[in-house]
Design a protein around this motif. Sequence first.
Motif, short mmCIF file in Angstrom:
data_model
loop_
_atom_site.label_atom_id
_atom_site.label_comp_id
_atom_site.label_asym_id
_atom_site.label_seq_id
_atom_site.Cartn_x
_atom_site.Cartn_y
_atom_site.Cartn_z
N LYS A 127 0.24 -6.77 6.45
CA LYS A 127 0.89 -5.51 5.78
C LYS A 127 2.37 -5.52 5.91
O LYS A 127 3.08 -4.76 5.07
CB LYS A 127 0.30 -4.36 6.80
CG LYS A 127 -1.16 -3.95 6.29
CD LYS A 127 -1.71 -2.95 7.41
CE LYS A 127 -3.16 -2.58 7.07
NZ LYS A 127 -3.66 -1.40 7.83
N SER A 139 3.64 -7.54 2.95
CA SER A 139 3.43 -6.71 1.62
C SER A 139 4.39 -5.56 1.64
O SER A 139 5.17 -5.63 0.48
CB SER A 139 1.89 -6.24 1.69
OG SER A 139 1.91 -5.45 0.70
N GLU A 148 0.43 4.14 9.97
CA GLU A 148 -0.05 4.83 8.71
C GLU A 148 -0.85 6.02 9.35
O GLU A 148 -1.28 6.01 10.48
CB GLU A 148 -1.11 3.73 8.12
CG GLU A 148 -0.80 2.51 7.58
CD GLU A 148 -1.84 1.49 7.35
OE1 GLU A 148 -3.10 1.85 7.81
OE2 GLU A 148 -1.58 0.29 6.58
N THR A 193 2.23 5.47 4.49
CA THR A 193 2.77 4.37 5.31
C THR A 193 4.20 4.84 5.52
O THR A 193 4.96 5.42 4.72
CB THR A 193 2.88 3.16 4.39
OG1 THR A 193 1.53 2.84 4.08
CG2 THR A 193 3.34 2.06 5.24
#
Lengths: 451, 451
Positions: free
Chosen positions: A10, A13, A335, A344
């Motif tokens: 995450k 990303s 989150e 997010t």
Amino acid sequence: MSTDAVTMDKIVSLSKRRGFVFPSSEIYGGLGSSYDYGHYGVLLKDNVKARWLEAMVRERDDIVALDSSIILHPEVWKASGHVAGFSDPLVDCRTCKQRFRADHLADPEHQELRCGKRPSKRPGETPDCDLTEPRNFNLMFQTRVGAVEETGVDVYLRPETAQGIFINFKNVAQIARRKPPFGIAQVGKAFRNEITPGNFIFRTLEFEQMEMEFFVPPDEADEWYRYWVDERFRWHLRYGVRESHLRVRPHEADELSHYSSGTSDIEYLFPIGWSELEGIANRGNFDLTQHAEHSRQKLEWKDPQTGKGYLPHVIEPAAGVGRAMLALLCEAYDEDEIGGEKRTVLRLHPTMAPIKVAVLPLLRKDGHPEKAREVYLELRKRMSAEYDEGGNIGKRYRRQDEIGTPYAVTIDHQTLEDGTVTVRDRDSLSQERLPVQGLVDELEARVTNRT
Amino acid sequence: MSTDAVTMDKIVSLSKRRGFVFPSSEIYGGLGSSYDYGHYGVLLKDNVKARWLEAMVRERDDIVALDSSIILHPEVWKASGHVAGFSDPLVDCRTCKQRFRADHLADPEHQELRCGKRPSKRPGETPDCDLTEPRNFNLMFQTRVGAVEETGVDVYLRPETAQGIFINFKNVAQIARRKPPFGIAQVGKAFRNEITPGNFIFRTLEFEQMEMEFFVPPDEADEWYRYWVDERFRWHLRYGVRESHLRVRPHEADELSHYSSGTSDIEYLFPIGWSELEGIANRGNFDLTQHAEHSRQKLEWKDPQTGKGYLPHVIEPAAGVGRAMLALLCEAYDEDEIGGEKRTVLRLHPTMAPIKVAVLPLLRKDGHPEKAREVYLELRKRMSAEYDEGGNIGKRYRRQDEIGTPYAVTIDHQTLEDGTVTVRDRDSLSQERLPVQGLVDELEARVTNRT
């Protein structure tokens, strides 16, 4: 706030998506474990370095700054022990010609080890390589200075910034009129030809260090060692890392460098598990002794009171900029849901946040953009700000949440009537009406003082 | 203010004496044309970079920051032309084995050229070397990534930061939602294996660049080129360089790179004469074309209005941090007399000065130091400050003058009575009494607004 939401994937990303960090030389297929920092990444990284320098240099009287060269005289690395000893033990496979770290062979983390020339026919079959004895491979990058073969000289890219400090100790002590205890701090690039870099920006071939060498009278070394372990631990807490995610791990006797009488890692609970965030080492007088011998210069500090000379002992807090930044990203990543919609958000400490305030006109008409630009231009003079008029207001809030912007200022019809704006808080989601008059002072105070 | 007082020797000497810049690896006899930056040097250099980033990124909406790697994929330097063409023509002497730059042979600046194996017997005799034909010598430092011979790869230390920007153009345009005209700015180290480095920090093997690539629609290139020449010229004026010491020199047709339709140097009147301070180049679409070809990626910008794709043209203002700093030092250096005593003073622009304010107790007793520390600790929170109680007050003023500190605050007996301090101005030498209350705001305003 659910910390289990954080995974390395995450973080990678988000970093790519919002331009914090992306793979280097991507259009050419990349260059293993090499990363480039985009706009927000640069701003965040600069904040990390600025806060470190602030704590190390500006807020103290006993530490001065230094910026030494990446390419130093090659003798420096002989003296420091890096030419002889800064190496990994490697083994080769005679069959597939792959090379492995000898200390990884027995490590369950490296189960993927298999001979590349003997592909497994059936699942579960793991043919072994035909391995050589371990040989040492030096981790320093080598290059050559000078055009002329005869007068050229082989040099190294520094594998740490510390040695640049030691060789300047005498110069700095004299010029800056310093006496122990005093320190020299440096931020800069270092390079290591790692066999197994990885885990995103946790370990890369090229990386930035923040190192400080604190020179002390020998009998004060233990005390200062403990002081710096505490001090550095507190620095991370100060910028929002939870205490439950930090621990101090003193090195075992068999881990210690032969010259160190004590080393502690400050570890952070990364998504890959507890790993070194920075190290604090009591290096004794090893480095100054070595450089005095190799350079045949007197590097002793002469005590003006006693008239006696001595080599100071050195306490070294050494941190990596990339790791500090990675820890802050992991720590800040969250989150949650707003009105049924997933969000997010990076809950970065405001002084670390790349952008402190976003200025958003509610509508793209009715004079909102003009007024918003006016407010934005004022704020920009004093803090990193962003103006955004694209998309609906919720979407724009989300974009700012994702990059960790602590405050969003919205300009609406009421602003044009009474000169007030809405200030939205990233974390509490509270919306407050504040006058434009004095807004910059108010936000500056919040950014600076918030803990 | 007598500018003819400035010589390179004086700048070098002051830099060493006060710890701005000193020769690198000095205890090992140095490493030619390599320098380390001491405390004040780091602070000054950081200010130069911060002001550049401020002007380029923070005060604008159309430029974003980037920090790409020093070691990029080697294909980058094939595409850019550096592997084939970034070289100096060198000639060797068959007799003495020395190597020279072919283009220096006819240059009156390089009269020292003589054969090292045939010493001149009589003054004035200059025996010629027996020279080979010129051969090209590449200026890029080479090293090797990876431990394994078979999978290792030869790489280069970047000779400029610019290419790291070009290869990230597409990424940044997409991620940062930008369309031409927009720019990408980067500050970072670059390395060139120069045959003839020299003139202190004017030309060094390892140096810091501040480069910005501004991507524009092709038909706007000329206009933006002129804009950036003006804009960069004004930046230097803004930080106190006199207009009479700056000039724009457009390159002659035969100096231009084959891909450039226009390049101008901003030159500064260094003690060594008019020399390049920074360059602004219209690079056309050369770099993006090359990288698109070599990477086989589409690097075109697709205009959402017309639907047509095009390769933007690029305007590049490229400056060196060391040169900018050297120019500021030369520009600021002055000698005058106060009360019959010679003074060396750096008349640096306050926002560039390493230390903004020195806090000095008049006496080392009567509560002056305690009160001075109190004032100092307040000021330090908001600006770079220094506390000094060593030596008489005149000597302490001189020390601050020499490093360019614009303001000195003196605490005396009156401070303890009425809460006012003396604020001495480095340039006008005026001494003003100001209340401690509000002092930090007042000084901050002066530092920021002074022109």
